[in-house]
Design a protein around this motif. Sequence first.
Motif, mmCIF file in Angstrom:
data_model
loop_
_atom_site.group_PDB
_atom_site.id
_atom_site.type_symbol
_atom_site.label_atom_id
_atom_site.label_comp_id
_atom_site.label_asym_id
_atom_site.label_seq_id
_atom_site.Cartn_x
_atom_site.Cartn_y
_atom_site.Cartn_z
ATOM 1 N N ARG A 189 0.823 -1.579 0.308
ATOM 2 C CA ARG A 189 -0.215 0.374 0.300
ATOM 3 C C ARG A 189 0.435 1.435 -0.153
ATOM 4 N NH1 ARG A 189 -4.856 -1.669 3.550
ATOM 5 N NH2 ARG A 189 -5.609 -3.360 2.905
ATOM 6 N N VAL A 190 1.920 1.334 0.829
ATOM 7 C CA VAL A 190 2.608 2.684 0.974
ATOM 8 C C VAL A 190 3.392 2.197 -0.870
ATOM 9 C CG1 VAL A 190 4.862 3.735 1.626
ATOM 10 C CG2 VAL A 190 3.097 2.319 3.384
ATOM 11 N N ALA A 209 0.756 3.944 -2.723
ATOM 12 C CA ALA A 209 0.715 5.649 -2.643
ATOM 13 C C ALA A 209 1.697 6.485 -3.046
ATOM 14 C CB ALA A 209 0.554 5.862 -0.963
ATOM 15 N N ALA A 233 1.692 6.720 -7.117
ATOM 16 C CA ALA A 233 -0.011 7.460 -6.846
ATOM 17 C C ALA A 233 0.950 8.958 -6.566
ATOM 18 C CB ALA A 233 -0.837 7.294 -6.375
ATOM 19 N N LEU A 234 1.531 9.102 -5.476
ATOM 20 C CA LEU A 234 1.850 10.393 -5.813
ATOM 21 C C LEU A 234 2.772 11.331 -6.252
ATOM 22 C CD1 LEU A 234 2.361 10.758 -1.456
ATOM 23 C CD2 LEU A 234 0.394 12.249 -3.092
#
Length: 82
Positions: free
Chosen positions: A17-18, A21, A24-25
């Motif tokens: 998940r990290v 994320a 995506a960032l």
Amino acid sequence: MFEFFSNPQSVLHLSSRVLGAGLALLVSGVYGAYLYDGHLPIVVLVSMHAMTIIGPTLLKIGYVMRLLAQHRLGKNLVGAVA
């Protein structure tokens, strides 16, 4: 809290998940800061530039978490086989 990080399988899921994320960032930050041709308010523009820094940081943290979790899973498997 410590039980969560002592389980390598849960750390492996968290690292995925990290990593997602962070990616995506990074992608949205690069697009908004460098590729978008429209006019953006200064707060949004600064946020997009900040995302190009925070995104790779999360990628690195997620990757290290993934390596540690896989290493701990490998140790558990070797101990179970022997």
